[in-house]
Every structure is written in C-alpha cells, then in structure tokens.
Design a protein around this motif. Sequence first.
Motif, PDB file in Angstrom:
ATOM      1  N   ARG A 200       0.915  -1.305   0.051  1.00 17.80           N
ATOM      2  CA  ARG A 200       0.115  -0.042  -0.043  1.00 17.80           C
ATOM      3  C   ARG A 200       0.923   1.390  -0.013  1.00 17.80           C
ATOM      4  N   LEU A 201       1.920   1.256   0.747  1.00 17.92           N
ATOM      5  CA  LEU A 201       2.959   2.503   0.877  1.00 17.92           C
ATOM      6  C   LEU A 201       3.576   2.752  -0.624  1.00 17.92           C
ATOM      7  N   ALA A 202       3.844   1.586  -1.124  1.00 18.21           N
ATOM      8  CA  ALA A 202       4.411   1.607  -2.620  1.00 18.21           C
ATOM      9  C   ALA A 202       3.399   2.145  -3.550  1.00 18.21           C
ATOM     10  N   GLY A 204       1.345   4.703  -2.844  1.00 16.83           N
ATOM     11  CA  GLY A 204       1.262   5.916  -2.775  1.00 16.83           C
ATOM     12  C   GLY A 204       0.335   6.477  -1.542  1.00 16.83           C
ATOM     13  N   GLU A 205      -0.291   5.201  -0.893  1.00 18.11           N
ATOM     14  CA  GLU A 205      -1.064   5.512   0.412  1.00 18.11           C
ATOM     15  C   GLU A 205      -0.021   5.973   1.440  1.00 18.11           C
ATOM     16  N   LEU A 206      -0.356   6.950   2.507  1.00 14.32           N
ATOM     17  CA  LEU A 206       0.324   7.379   3.526  1.00 14.32           C
ATOM     18  C   LEU A 206       0.017   6.498   4.638  1.00 14.32           C
ATOM     19  N   ASN A 207       0.943   6.325   5.647  1.00 14.77           N
ATOM     20  CA  ASN A 207       0.657   5.515   6.905  1.00 14.77           C
ATOM     21  C   ASN A 207      -0.362   6.357   7.756  1.00 14.77           C
ATOM     22  N   LEU A 208      -0.172   7.790   7.217  1.00 13.90           N
ATOM     23  CA  LEU A 208      -1.249   8.721   8.102  1.00 13.90           C
ATOM     24  C   LEU A 208      -2.795   8.062   8.058  1.00 13.90           C
ATOM     25  N   ASP A 209      -3.010   7.707   6.858  1.00 15.07           N
ATOM     26  CA  ASP A 209      -4.193   7.031   6.607  1.00 15.07           C
ATOM     27  C   ASP A 209      -4.459   5.349   6.901  1.00 15.07           C
ATOM     28  N   ILE A 210      -3.540   4.715   6.628  1.00 14.89           N
ATOM     29  CA  ILE A 210      -3.407   3.204   6.805  1.00 14.89           C
ATOM     30  C   ILE A 210      -3.888   3.068   7.982  1.00 14.89           C
ATOM     31  N   GLU A 211      -3.129   3.758   9.031  1.00 17.18           N
ATOM     32  CA  GLU A 211      -3.182   3.618  10.636  1.00 17.18           C
ATOM     33  C   GLU A 211      -4.237   4.670  11.126  1.00 17.18           C
ATOM     34  N   ASN A 212      -5.062   5.227  10.530  1.00 18.52           N
ATOM     35  CA  ASN A 212      -5.895   6.127  10.919  1.00 18.52           C
ATOM     36  C   ASN A 212      -5.312   6.963  12.026  1.00 18.52           C
ATOM     37  N   MET A 213      -4.340   7.734  11.723  1.00 15.27           N
ATOM     38  CA  MET A 213      -3.751   8.602  12.792  1.00 15.27           C
ATOM     39  C   MET A 213      -4.184  10.071  12.764  1.00 15.27           C
ATOM     40  N   ARG A 214      -5.058  10.546  11.598  1.00 16.15           N
ATOM     41  CA  ARG A 214      -5.177  11.883  11.672  1.00 16.15           C
ATOM     42  C   ARG A 214      -6.120  12.522  12.753  1.00 16.15           C
ATOM     43  N   ASP A 215      -7.174  11.435  13.178  1.00 14.42           N
ATOM     44  CA  ASP A 215      -7.965  11.875  14.208  1.00 14.42           C
ATOM     45  C   ASP A 215      -7.164  12.108  15.780  1.00 14.42           C
ATOM     46  N   LYS A 216      -6.336  10.979  15.813  1.00  8.23           N
ATOM     47  CA  LYS A 216      -5.460  10.902  17.289  1.00  8.23           C
ATOM     48  C   LYS A 216      -4.422  12.063  17.051  1.00  8.23           C
ATOM     49  N   LEU A 217      -4.046  12.339  16.033  1.00 10.04           N
ATOM     50  CA  LEU A 217      -2.990  13.723  15.778  1.00 10.04           C
ATOM     51  C   LEU A 217      -4.106  14.932  16.124  1.00 10.04           C
ATOM     52  N   ALA A 218      -5.046  15.248  15.528  1.00  8.56           N
ATOM     53  CA  ALA A 218      -6.047  16.401  15.924  1.00  8.56           C
ATOM     54  C   ALA A 218      -6.340  16.504  17.359  1.00  8.56           C
ATOM     55  N   ALA A 219      -6.817  15.213  18.071  1.00  7.53           N
ATOM     56  CA  ALA A 219      -6.920  15.105  19.297  1.00  7.53           C
ATOM     57  C   ALA A 219      -5.703  15.613  20.458  1.00  7.53           C
ATOM     58  N   ALA A 220      -4.384  15.261  19.740  1.00  7.19           N
ATOM     59  CA  ALA A 220      -3.329  15.461  20.408  1.00  7.19           C
ATOM     60  C   ALA A 220      -2.801  16.980  20.374  1.00  7.19           C
ATOM     61  N   GLY A 221      -3.418  17.678  19.452  1.00  5.92           N
ATOM     62  CA  GLY A 221      -3.305  18.942  19.342  1.00  5.92           C
ATOM     63  C   GLY A 221      -2.602  19.403  17.992  1.00  5.92           C
ATOM     64  N   LEU A 222      -2.329  18.509  17.115  1.00  2.00           N
ATOM     65  CA  LEU A 222      -1.685  19.017  15.925  1.00  2.00           C
ATOM     66  C   LEU A 222      -2.572  19.776  15.176  1.00  2.00           C
ATOM     67  N   VAL A 223      -2.096  20.967  14.502  1.00  4.17           N
ATOM     68  CA  VAL A 223      -3.112  21.839  13.671  1.00  4.17           C
ATOM     69  C   VAL A 223      -2.196  22.097  12.600  1.00  4.17           C
ATOM     70  N   TYR A 224      -3.078  22.088  11.386  1.00  4.77           N
ATOM     71  CA  TYR A 224      -2.448  22.430   9.915  1.00  4.77           C
ATOM     72  C   TYR A 224      -2.782  23.862   9.680  1.00  4.77           C
ATOM     73  N   TYR A 225      -1.899  24.792   8.912  1.00  6.52           N
ATOM     74  CA  TYR A 225      -1.979  26.005   8.500  1.00  6.52           C
ATOM     75  C   TYR A 225      -1.745  26.019   7.062  1.00  6.52           C
ATOM     76  N   GLU A 226      -2.336  26.784   6.268  1.00  7.25           N
ATOM     77  CA  GLU A 226      -2.179  27.002   4.842  1.00  7.25           C
ATOM     78  C   GLU A 226      -1.001  27.648   4.469  1.00  7.25           C
TER      79      GLU A 226
END
Length: 232
Positions: A200-202, A204-226
């Motif tokens: 899956r990584l080969a 082009g998928e990201l481990n962020l999505d494969i391991e469902n990390m995005r919600d956990k990162l947001a809950a931990a305080g990670l913020v994206y800026y444009e």
Amino acid sequence: MKMGTVVRNIPRCSADQLKLLSQHGVATVHEAMGRTGLMKPYMRPVYTGAQVAGNAVTVLAHPGDNWMLHVAAELCRPGDVLVVAVSADCTDGMFGELLATSLRAHGVQALVIDAGCRDIAELTRMAFPVWSKAVSAKGTIKATVGCVNIPIVCAGALVSPGDVIVADDDGVVVVPYGQAEPIAAAAKERTAREAKKRARLAAGELNLDIENMRDKLAAAGLVYYETQEEVK
C-alpha cells in the motif's frame, strides 16, 4: 552463583524451532516479543550481512581473561551461539581467529560478547559472525575461573542457557527458552502485515491514513495551517 560452576547439559530448542525464528530479523522478533529482549545497541557485528538464530551457551568471564571461553568450547553443540558476559566493564580483545577456528570445529554458529574482539579481517574471511562491544587488539590472559551455562546479563539482556539468540545487522535479541514457537508465530504474523502495508505504501498511500492517525493527531493538538502567515 559460585565461581567455577560449569553445567554440562542445558535445554535446547529444536532445529525446526530455530529455523522458524531464523526467518525473521531482530527488529521483527523484538517487536513480536512486545519490544523486549534486545541487547544494548553498542553490540555490533564485526562484518555486515551475518544473520543467526541459535541456542545460547552462556559464559561469565572476567575482564581481560578468556579462559572460560576455552572451557565453553567443549560444551558447545552444532548450531549453538556462545554468549559471553564479563564481571566488570571490558573492551579487551578476548576473542579472535584461533578461538573461532575451535568453535567452528564444534559447530558453533557465532559469538556474542560484551567485550572486545580482534582478528577482524580473519573472522570476516572465514565468515564467522561475532557481535561485540568493541574491536581491540589488546590481548588477554588465562588466570581466573568464571562460569559456564548459568544465567547471565549480557549487554543489558538476561540470557539463560538454551535461550535463542537472534542476531543480524540490527543487533541482538534474546528469545526465552520455551517461547520460540509462539514468538516465531507472532513474528510471522507481523511480517505478513508488513508485506501488505508495504504494498500500500508503494502504491502511494500514507501511513497517516492506513493507521488512521489523523483523528488521534488532531486530538493531541496537531494543527495544519495553509501558509506561514496564518501562524500566530
């Protein structure tokens, strides 16, 4: 344990059990064991590319004295890995080409020593794997008895006689006797999962999505800026 203790007979895993573990690298086995059993990272192979899995014959020696390695050679069987701890810190060259020749004649696969090793060119030419704390030309004596085939602590890891030593370029891990099959099974499952993830990584998928990390990162305080200008 009284110094001078030598135990002749120890439990050993079967060749089939060792073969199962030998199919997996140190990192995989370490992870399959719940991230336990790993020796300290200063234990390095004297040449790259070696990989072994064998029953541990243990030695407790003294700094600058390799007498007990010669005693242990008599007790080794084909497929064993000699594991040497030292009673105090030591980097002397306690093992070299002549001892390797003796161990190989008795079928020993490799040496793991929490001290120094020498004759690196010769060991590389004869393809005898050694994982050691240091490389040193400093010689040793034969004057003080230690022990063979007792529980030891080698580079921070407890090793009992008959435990399985798995070693490769990543280091050395100890699998307790009796756990070889379940750990091998867990390592096999992990290898299979990693193979699927690798595909899956080969693609082009990201481990962020494969391991469902995005919600956990947001809950931990990670913020994206444009843009940088949005960051206050």
